[in-house]
Design a protein around this motif. Structure first.
Motif, mmCIF file in Angstrom:
data_model
loop_
_atom_site.group_PDB
_atom_site.id
_atom_site.type_symbol
_atom_site.label_atom_id
_atom_site.label_comp_id
_atom_site.label_asym_id
_atom_site.label_seq_id
_atom_site.Cartn_x
_atom_site.Cartn_y
_atom_site.Cartn_z
ATOM 1 N N GLY A 18 1.011 -1.039 -0.249
ATOM 2 C CA GLY A 18 0.056 -0.029 -0.070
ATOM 3 C C GLY A 18 1.147 1.649 -0.347
ATOM 4 O O GLY A 18 0.597 2.160 -0.985
ATOM 5 N N VAL A 19 1.618 0.743 0.863
ATOM 6 C CA VAL A 19 2.282 2.404 1.026
ATOM 7 C C VAL A 19 3.611 2.035 -0.875
ATOM 8 O O VAL A 19 3.582 3.720 -0.950
ATOM 9 C CB VAL A 19 4.062 2.446 1.992
ATOM 10 N N THR A 20 3.549 1.512 -1.285
ATOM 11 C CA THR A 20 4.739 1.498 -2.605
ATOM 12 C C THR A 20 3.815 2.101 -3.481
ATOM 13 O O THR A 20 3.971 2.910 -4.431
ATOM 14 C CB THR A 20 4.970 0.208 -3.285
ATOM 15 N N ARG A 21 2.024 1.822 -3.548
ATOM 16 C CA ARG A 21 1.463 2.307 -4.806
ATOM 17 C C ARG A 21 1.550 3.756 -4.308
ATOM 18 O O ARG A 21 1.443 4.336 -5.333
ATOM 19 C CB ARG A 21 0.217 1.315 -4.065
ATOM 20 N N VAL A 22 1.118 4.163 -3.148
ATOM 21 C CA VAL A 22 0.726 5.526 -2.742
ATOM 22 C C VAL A 22 2.333 6.424 -3.443
ATOM 23 O O VAL A 22 2.202 7.648 -3.773
ATOM 24 C CB VAL A 22 0.632 5.763 -2.006
ATOM 25 N N LEU A 23 3.253 5.983 -2.823
ATOM 26 C CA LEU A 23 4.827 6.469 -3.218
ATOM 27 C C LEU A 23 4.453 6.200 -4.626
ATOM 28 O O LEU A 23 5.421 7.473 -5.358
ATOM 29 C CB LEU A 23 5.605 5.443 -2.565
ATOM 30 N N ALA A 24 4.355 5.390 -5.577
ATOM 31 C CA ALA A 24 4.532 5.685 -6.678
ATOM 32 C C ALA A 24 3.830 6.239 -7.576
ATOM 33 O O ALA A 24 4.136 7.526 -8.711
ATOM 34 C CB ALA A 24 4.391 4.169 -7.453
ATOM 35 N N ALA A 25 2.698 6.912 -6.698
ATOM 36 C CA ALA A 25 0.890 8.197 -7.691
ATOM 37 C C ALA A 25 2.288 9.627 -6.889
ATOM 38 O O ALA A 25 2.052 10.233 -7.928
ATOM 39 C CB ALA A 25 0.387 7.714 -6.643
ATOM 40 N N GLU A 26 2.900 9.529 -5.801
ATOM 41 C CA GLU A 26 3.240 10.536 -5.385
ATOM 42 C C GLU A 26 4.450 11.081 -6.284
ATOM 43 O O GLU A 26 4.500 12.567 -6.876
ATOM 44 C CB GLU A 26 3.331 10.349 -3.723
ATOM 45 N N LEU A 27 4.915 10.555 -6.135
ATOM 46 C CA LEU A 27 6.613 10.480 -7.101
ATOM 47 C C LEU A 27 6.906 10.559 -8.904
ATOM 48 O O LEU A 27 7.111 10.651 -9.115
ATOM 49 C CB LEU A 27 8.325 9.431 -6.479
ATOM 50 N N ASN A 28 5.069 9.817 -9.325
ATOM 51 C CA ASN A 28 5.173 9.959 -10.165
ATOM 52 C C ASN A 28 6.345 8.566 -11.745
ATOM 53 O O ASN A 28 6.439 8.703 -12.178
ATOM 54 C CB ASN A 28 5.118 11.512 -11.636
ATOM 55 N N ALA A 29 6.108 7.603 -10.178
ATOM 56 C CA ALA A 29 6.927 6.275 -10.111
ATOM 57 C C ALA A 29 6.503 5.417 -11.256
ATOM 58 O O ALA A 29 5.673 4.718 -10.666
ATOM 59 C CB ALA A 29 8.752 6.560 -9.336
ATOM 60 N N PRO A 30 6.825 4.222 -11.683
ATOM 61 C CA PRO A 30 7.248 2.826 -11.777
ATOM 62 C C PRO A 30 7.943 2.211 -10.823
ATOM 63 O O PRO A 30 8.937 2.327 -10.192
ATOM 64 C CB PRO A 30 8.146 3.057 -12.820
ATOM 65 N N ALA A 31 7.011 1.103 -10.886
ATOM 66 C CA ALA A 31 7.113 -0.013 -9.423
ATOM 67 C C ALA A 31 7.023 -1.512 -9.928
ATOM 68 O O ALA A 31 6.445 -2.075 -11.107
ATOM 69 C CB ALA A 31 6.429 0.408 -8.295
ATOM 70 N N VAL A 32 8.503 -2.565 -9.437
ATOM 71 C CA VAL A 32 7.834 -3.830 -9.286
ATOM 72 C C VAL A 32 8.024 -4.659 -8.416
ATOM 73 O O VAL A 32 8.694 -3.860 -7.117
ATOM 74 C CB VAL A 32 9.526 -4.073 -9.748
#
Length: 249
Positions: free
Chosen positions: A56-70
């Motif tokens: 959940g933290v990763t998903r929000v952080l990705a949205a905030e930073l406009n960043a991709p994630a795996v």
């Protein structure tokens, strides 16, 4: 759930950041012990099976930073993606006082099968995402339990883990130390130096700025607290990045 070892969140290329979440879920694939490692639900909900709150933290952080994630989709008890292939703790039979019945008779052949089916595809996905973003900084999100069985409570709210490369870790620690409400773990609750682990493989060895962030899992136990920490981490990481840039000038 689809039998895929990883889940990707789209993001721009080039990008300032790439996010990882090694222990996002507690899912046991059907090809591993029939999809059931023999643990009670309360154990599968504990930190031994995954990092509660980290996805959940990763998903929000990705949205905030406009960043991709795996993010890895399988439980760390299936095969731990944050370990080298030759690490003795790659496939655990006992973890924090709980015996893992589905791993008790897993031999070298089964260990290798799980590596090839789950561990390697996750890391291949990370490698591919990073190859498309050669300038991006790497951030891995984890969570830790407040207290291991028979051990003292851990006081830290957040830990910053790193090895020899402190280009991102040191500015982040500087920023965090300005947060009066937080108890900060500097390479705690454990050291960030683990040869062959995710950050060593994708950060240290290729020379990419990186950091592993550990959040105490009781602080991110709800969607609301996960969102709050995702937003807060975005602010902290941006400040650390700015400090890095100023140091270069």
């Amino acid at each position: 759930m689809d039998a895929c070892p990883f889940l990707e969140i789209d993001g721009p290329a080039p990008s300032d950041w790439v996010l990882l979440c090694d222990h996002a879920r507690n899912w046991v694939p059907p090809d591993v012990a029939g999809g059931d490692l023999g643990l009670p639900p309360e154990d599968m909900a504990r930190h031994i099976a995954y990092d509660p709150g980290a996805e959940g933290v990763t998903r929000v952080l990705a949205a905030e930073l406009n960043a991709p994630a795996v993010m890895a989709t399988f439980s760390r008890l299936v095969i731990d993606p944050n370990r080298a292939e030759d690490d003795p703790t790659l496939l655990m039979r006992l973890y924090d006082g709980s015996i893992i019945p589905g791993n008790r008779h897993a031999d070298a052949t089964e260990r290798q099968r799980r590596i090839e089916a789950w561990h390697r595809p996750y890391h291949d996905a990370v490698t591919a995402m990073l190859a498309a973003r050669p300038e991006a900084m790497l951030v891995s999100i984890h969570s830790f339990t407040r207290q291991l069985r028979g051990r003292a409570p851990r006081p830290w709210h957040i830990g910053v883990l790193y090895s020899d490369d402190t280009r991102l870790a040191r500015p982040l620690l500087d920023v965090l130390n300005g947060e009066p409400d937080l108890c900060i773990g500097d390479n705690l609750p454990y050291s960030g130096h683990l040869p062959g682990d995710t950050m060593d493989r994708h950060g240290v060895q290729p020379g990419r700025p990186h950091v592993l962030i550990e959040l105490r899992n009781d602080l991110i136990s709800t969607p609301e607290t996960q969102a709050a920490w995702g937003v807060r981490l975005a602010h902290l990481l941006r400040a650390a990045h700015q400090q890095m840039e100023e140091t270069r000038l």
